[in-house]
Scaffold this motif. Sequence first.
Motif, PDB file in Angstrom:
ATOM      1  N   PRO A 198       4.160  30.751 -14.222  1.00 58.89           N
ATOM      2  CA  PRO A 198       3.739  30.657 -15.690  1.00 58.89           C
ATOM      3  C   PRO A 198       2.241  30.222 -15.702  1.00 58.89           C
ATOM      4  N   LEU A 199       1.560  30.234 -14.442  1.00 68.19           N
ATOM      5  CA  LEU A 199      -0.017  29.938 -14.483  1.00 68.19           C
ATOM      6  C   LEU A 199      -0.700  31.006 -15.287  1.00 68.19           C
ATOM      7  N   ASP A 200      -1.505  30.447 -16.368  1.00 63.69           N
ATOM      8  CA  ASP A 200      -2.391  31.309 -17.105  1.00 63.69           C
ATOM      9  C   ASP A 200      -3.670  31.692 -16.334  1.00 63.69           C
ATOM     10  N   ALA A 201      -4.167  30.557 -15.516  1.00 62.87           N
ATOM     11  CA  ALA A 201      -5.492  30.820 -15.010  1.00 62.87           C
ATOM     12  C   ALA A 201      -5.107  30.284 -13.288  1.00 62.87           C
ATOM     13  N   ALA A 202      -6.013  30.705 -12.237  1.00 65.00           N
ATOM     14  CA  ALA A 202      -5.946  30.567 -11.020  1.00 65.00           C
ATOM     15  C   ALA A 202      -6.232  29.037 -10.901  1.00 65.00           C
ATOM     16  N   ILE A 203      -5.663  28.241 -10.000  1.00 64.96           N
ATOM     17  CA  ILE A 203      -6.004  26.782  -9.802  1.00 64.96           C
ATOM     18  C   ILE A 203      -6.441  26.798  -8.206  1.00 64.96           C
ATOM     19  N   CYS A 204      -6.986  25.394  -8.007  1.00 65.85           N
ATOM     20  CA  CYS A 204      -7.013  25.031  -6.667  1.00 65.85           C
ATOM     21  C   CYS A 204      -6.031  24.065  -6.078  1.00 65.85           C
ATOM     22  N   LEU A 205      -5.132  24.476  -5.173  1.00 67.98           N
ATOM     23  CA  LEU A 205      -4.046  23.535  -4.849  1.00 67.98           C
ATOM     24  C   LEU A 205      -4.570  22.871  -3.815  1.00 67.98           C
ATOM     25  N   GLU A 206      -4.334  21.478  -3.506  1.00 70.17           N
ATOM     26  CA  GLU A 206      -4.836  20.730  -2.270  1.00 70.17           C
ATOM     27  C   GLU A 206      -3.309  20.130  -2.073  1.00 70.17           C
ATOM     28  N   VAL A 207      -3.082  20.537  -0.590  1.00 67.09           N
ATOM     29  CA  VAL A 207      -2.219  19.955   0.132  1.00 67.09           C
ATOM     30  C   VAL A 207      -2.712  18.869   1.241  1.00 67.09           C
ATOM     31  N   PRO A 208      -2.271  17.696   1.046  1.00 62.95           N
ATOM     32  CA  PRO A 208      -2.737  16.565   2.163  1.00 62.95           C
ATOM     33  C   PRO A 208      -2.044  16.488   3.410  1.00 62.95           C
ATOM     34  N   ARG A 209      -2.741  16.118   4.261  1.00 60.33           N
ATOM     35  CA  ARG A 209      -2.126  16.082   5.464  1.00 60.33           C
ATOM     36  C   ARG A 209      -1.016  15.149   5.374  1.00 60.33           C
ATOM     37  N   GLY A 210       0.096  15.582   6.293  1.00 60.22           N
ATOM     38  CA  GLY A 210       1.252  14.952   6.099  1.00 60.22           C
ATOM     39  C   GLY A 210       2.544  15.227   4.954  1.00 60.22           C
ATOM     40  N   GLY A 211       1.886  15.997   4.208  1.00 57.31           N
ATOM     41  CA  GLY A 211       2.537  16.328   2.723  1.00 57.31           C
ATOM     42  C   GLY A 211       3.931  17.213   3.085  1.00 57.31           C
ATOM     43  N   SER A 212       4.704  17.264   1.984  1.00 60.33           N
ATOM     44  CA  SER A 212       6.097  17.974   2.005  1.00 60.33           C
ATOM     45  C   SER A 212       6.259  18.896   0.783  1.00 60.33           C
ATOM     46  N   MET A 213       7.241  19.826   1.049  1.00 61.21           N
ATOM     47  CA  MET A 213       7.386  20.613  -0.068  1.00 61.21           C
ATOM     48  C   MET A 213       8.003  19.885  -1.176  1.00 61.21           C
ATOM     49  N   LYS A 214       8.646  18.647  -0.877  1.00 59.89           N
ATOM     50  CA  LYS A 214       9.194  18.067  -2.158  1.00 59.89           C
ATOM     51  C   LYS A 214       7.717  17.547  -3.095  1.00 59.89           C
ATOM     52  N   ALA A 215       7.057  16.866  -2.331  1.00 61.46           N
ATOM     53  CA  ALA A 215       5.770  16.314  -3.109  1.00 61.46           C
ATOM     54  C   ALA A 215       5.114  17.386  -3.646  1.00 61.46           C
ATOM     55  N   LEU A 216       5.038  18.759  -2.839  1.00 65.95           N
ATOM     56  CA  LEU A 216       4.265  19.680  -3.455  1.00 65.95           C
ATOM     57  C   LEU A 216       4.686  20.211  -4.534  1.00 65.95           C
ATOM     58  N   SER A 217       6.227  20.494  -4.580  1.00 67.92           N
ATOM     59  CA  SER A 217       6.774  21.066  -5.698  1.00 67.92           C
ATOM     60  C   SER A 217       6.654  20.456  -7.113  1.00 67.92           C
ATOM     61  N   SER A 218       6.724  18.955  -6.810  1.00 69.38           N
ATOM     62  CA  SER A 218       6.481  18.117  -8.131  1.00 69.38           C
ATOM     63  C   SER A 218       5.016  18.167  -8.538  1.00 69.38           C
TER      64      SER A 218
END
Length: 385
Positions: free
Chosen positions: A36-56
């Motif tokens: 559904p993204l209309d425009a590109a975004i800059c996605l930040e994944v922190p150290r120790g991140g998880s797929m669950k937190a990222l999906s949210s």
Amino acid sequence: MWRHIASNALTFLIVGLFLLAGVIAWGSREYRTAGPLDAAICLEVPRGGSMKALSSDLVDQGAISSAFIFEVGADYTEKSGDLKFGRFRVPAAASMEEIVDIVTRGGRNTCGAEVIYRVGINQTLVDVRELDPATNEFIEVADFVVGETEPPASYEAIKADGSATFRLVIAEGATSWQIANALGQIDSLVADVTEAPAEGSLAPRDYEFTPGDTVSSILNRMQDTQAAILAEAWENRVDGLPLETPEEALILASIIEKETSVPDERRQVSSVFVNRLNLGMRLQTDPTVIYGITRGEGVLGRGLRQSELRGETPWNTYVITGLPPTPIANPGQAAIEAALDPDTTEYIFFVADGTGGHAFATNLDDHNRNVARWREIEAQRANDG
């Protein structure tokens, strides 16, 4: 009665299986279809991140329609454990499958600020830039020369932010002293080196690093890379070369590197030197004379004098026969490969042709004519001011 119950149960089971298959098929389509993204975004994944937190986070930014499908898809493709930290560009309409691939494949950050230290022959230029996710183009934030210009506030701010990518770009043909000296002046590195590594042992290419890394750790990476490049090129060398060891190949490659910056000429230049070595002719190349004067520390900054061309140093190939005792710079991979796989020619002379390249010749008469043309070009340029 029991037969009726069993029949109904079987019917419900079949219906349930069909429904489950339908849900799986729907989920698979949702995972792979445009997002559904209309425009590109800059996605930040922190150290120790998880797929669950990222999906949210992705749901909050409107990048995916379902956190559950995103997590299940990542688990099913066995990529949940491959999540990389960093800043990543997610293009418009990216599917969940594409996003999972972006954040798990690794490599250089594809979004956010980037600080590039370009280590050259004469100076180190710092480029500070930031990727605009909408256009996928870098916007120049600042640039300055290390040791000559005061670092701008934008550079200090990006360094303090802690989310930027830091990268070294080492020029081909720089000497070990020039590289070690330049790295020691970069404020994002810890200077812990007092002597330059062996000449020719450093691979000039791009290196990512983390602020606080030591200069010695960077130089060790460069040496390991150069050793691997040289070993592979030596293994694949052509037959009949007048080179007995990989070190001799490195010496020849360094001369090729300093003689031409035109990629298509490297193997031709290599053929000239190989032909001269096979014929027992002196190499007679100016960069070796210059190295004998400077020892790779700094730039000569002027033309060579006749007395210097005649002066005896271990590197003066107008005086010595064969190769000098060491490389005269750090050659890139292409120059090393050219030294070990030259063109097959009868050339034994070359001189600048005024275009940035060289005119080659198989005999002295043709070479003298080429030299005369080059002198005319030099004179015309001097007259033009």
